[in-house]
Design a protein around this motif. Structure first.
Motif, PDB file in Angstrom:
ATOM      1  N   PRO A  15     -11.189-115.661 -35.859  1.00 58.48           N
ATOM      2  CA  PRO A  15     -10.306-114.577 -36.302  1.00 58.48           C
ATOM      3  C   PRO A  15     -10.776-113.220 -35.796  1.00 58.48           C
ATOM      4  CG  PRO A  15     -10.820-116.056 -38.124  1.00 58.48           C
ATOM      5  CD  PRO A  15     -11.725-116.450 -36.985  1.00 58.48           C
ATOM      6  N   GLY A  16      -9.842-112.414 -35.363  1.00 59.39           N
ATOM      7  CA  GLY A  16     -10.124-111.050 -34.921  1.00 59.39           C
ATOM      8  C   GLY A  16     -10.631-110.918 -33.503  1.00 59.39           C
ATOM      9  N   ILE A  17     -10.931-112.037 -32.832  1.00 58.16           N
ATOM     10  CA  ILE A  17     -11.496-111.973 -31.486  1.00 58.16           C
ATOM     11  C   ILE A  17     -10.423-111.611 -30.461  1.00 58.16           C
ATOM     12  CG2 ILE A  17     -12.710-113.233 -29.684  1.00 58.16           C
ATOM     13  CD1 ILE A  17     -14.390-112.689 -32.144  1.00 58.16           C
ATOM     14  N   GLU A  19      -7.720-109.978 -30.669  1.00 62.05           N
ATOM     15  CA  GLU A  19      -7.287-108.583 -30.743  1.00 62.05           C
ATOM     16  C   GLU A  19      -8.238-107.669 -29.989  1.00 62.05           C
ATOM     17  OE1 GLU A  19      -5.509-110.909 -34.005  1.00 62.05           O
ATOM     18  OE2 GLU A  19      -7.546-110.699 -33.192  1.00 62.05           O
ATOM     19  N   ARG A  20      -9.512-108.015 -29.941  1.00 57.37           N
ATOM     20  CA  ARG A  20     -10.499-107.218 -29.200  1.00 57.37           C
ATOM     21  C   ARG A  20     -10.558-107.617 -27.739  1.00 57.37           C
ATOM     22  NH1 ARG A  20     -15.301-109.174 -32.347  1.00 57.37           N
ATOM     23  NH2 ARG A  20     -16.513-107.975 -30.841  1.00 57.37           N
ATOM     24  N   ARG A  39       0.949-115.069 -28.174  1.00 53.33           N
ATOM     25  CA  ARG A  39       0.682-114.493 -29.491  1.00 53.33           C
ATOM     26  C   ARG A  39       0.115-115.518 -30.469  1.00 53.33           C
ATOM     27  NH1 ARG A  39       6.679-112.529 -30.378  1.00 53.33           N
ATOM     28  NH2 ARG A  39       6.869-114.653 -29.567  1.00 53.33           N
ATOM     29  N   HIS A  43      -7.199-120.732 -34.783  1.00 51.00           N
ATOM     30  CA  HIS A  43      -8.514-120.458 -35.353  1.00 51.00           C
ATOM     31  C   HIS A  43      -9.235-121.731 -35.777  1.00 51.00           C
ATOM     32  CE1 HIS A  43      -7.480-116.327 -35.104  1.00 51.00           C
ATOM     33  NE2 HIS A  43      -6.652-116.320 -36.126  1.00 51.00           N
TER      34      HIS A  43
END
Length: 340
Positions: A15-17, A19-20, A39, A43
């Protein structure tokens, strides 16, 4: 690898990877290369949502990064079309299993790209260590007055200082390249590097004990393996000359940290530590406050805008796959026993 059409690609990472990792230009490029939804982020491939399960069943390629689910036989059963894994980070050991190799799945990683910032951090640490920057900054703060710095720093400087490199990994080799313009003597220890290889690298092949005994600065770039656990133990740390600096950007377990702490508390050695064992030292660890230690929170590898270099490298490999070409930087299972 031949592909008659754009491959179906599923992003699989923690999670969150994503987006970075992905800027808009990366998502646009991925949309051009793949026929799947950029998109959708998987996970947990072991317990997929219905949408992820459907995408996994159609996936030709998994585009992975940190936090990817291990590709066990059970997970691979859900991916009958899977032909390749493109990893937008360094080591693949945490998610690539023997089942992948048995299936003939091609694997590539962005390890070469991730090596660059680690080597740059190391170069900076070496040059600053040679100039005694940390100790002189501490003294300046302590005195807060003019002082005869030339007398106190009479042994500082980077002219013909000896640097010992432990491990001719991707990072170790990049450090060697970055050190070439400087007037340093460079020693290398790596059991897999022959004398001819060392000559080609422009370094002196050296046994580890000898390297420790001769080096003003030692920097570690060996992989974490059973054979490298506490590679620098109390005996080898004792071989380092008084005032030497030890740099670790590899893994904390390569050093006997209790033995190192004894040397650091005594003031005999200095250290630049980007990794420790455990990874976050206990709150009462002397590493946080010792004046002869520069402690950073595992930042040498890719972070911030450097993540985009990993994405660019991984998308380059995906483009090769889509064009029916072999990966430029494939991972070979036979090398994993002595690599990170």
């Amino acid at each position: 690898m031949r592909s008659a059409q754009r491959p179906a690609v599923l992003l699989a990472m923690g999670p969150g990877i994503a987006e970075r990792l992905f800027a808009d230009r990366h998502r646009d490029r991925l949309t051009t290369l793949a026929r799947s939804d950029p998109r959708l982020i998987a996970h947990d491939l072991a317990a997929p949502t219905p949408a992820v399960a459907a995408a996994l069943a159609e996936a030709d390629v998994l585009f992975t990064c940190w936090g990817a689910t291990p590709l066990t036989p059970k997970v691979l059963e859900r991916a009958p079309r899977l032909r390749a894994v493109v990893h937008a980070a360094g080591s693949v050991k945490h998610h690539i299993t023997d089942a992948c190799w048995e299936r003939g799945i091609a694997v590539t990683s962005a390890a070469a790209a991730n090596a660059l910032p680690v080597a740059e951090y190391t170069l900076a640490a070496i040059l600053l260590a040679g100039k005694y920057v940390l100790r002189s900054a501490q003294r300046y703060e302590e005195l807060r007055a003019g002082y005869d710095w030339r007398r106190e720093l009479d042994s500082a400087g980077n002219y013909r200082r000896t640097v010992g490199i432990v491990g001719a990994s991707r990072i170790g080799r990049r450090v060697l390249e970055l050190l070439r313009p400087f007037d340093l003597q460079v020693l290398l220890h790596d059991p897999y590097v022959t004398a001819a290889d060392a000559a080609a690298l422009g370094v002196v092949p050296t046994g580890l004990d000898e390297l420790c005994g001769r080096s003003d600065i030692v920097t570690i770039h060996a992989p974490q393996l059973p054979a490298t656990h506490h590679l620098l133990d109390a005996r080898r740390l004792a071989l380092l000359p008084d005032g030497a600096t030890l740099i670790n950007t590899a893994r904390g377990s390569l050093i006997d940290e209790q033995a190192l702490l004894a040397e650091l508390v005594s003031g005999r050695l200095h250290a630049v530590l980007d990794v420790t064992d455990p990874e976050v030292p206990p709150a009462d660890s002397p590493l946080y406050t010792l004046p002869n230690v520069l402690l950073t929170p595992h930042i040498a590898g890719s972070l911030g805008n450097e993540l985009h270099r990993l994405t660019d490298r991984a998308l380059d490999e995906l483009e090769r796959f889509a064009a029916g070409l072999p990966f430029a930087d494939p991972v070979h299972p036979g090398t994993l026993n002595h690599s990170a």
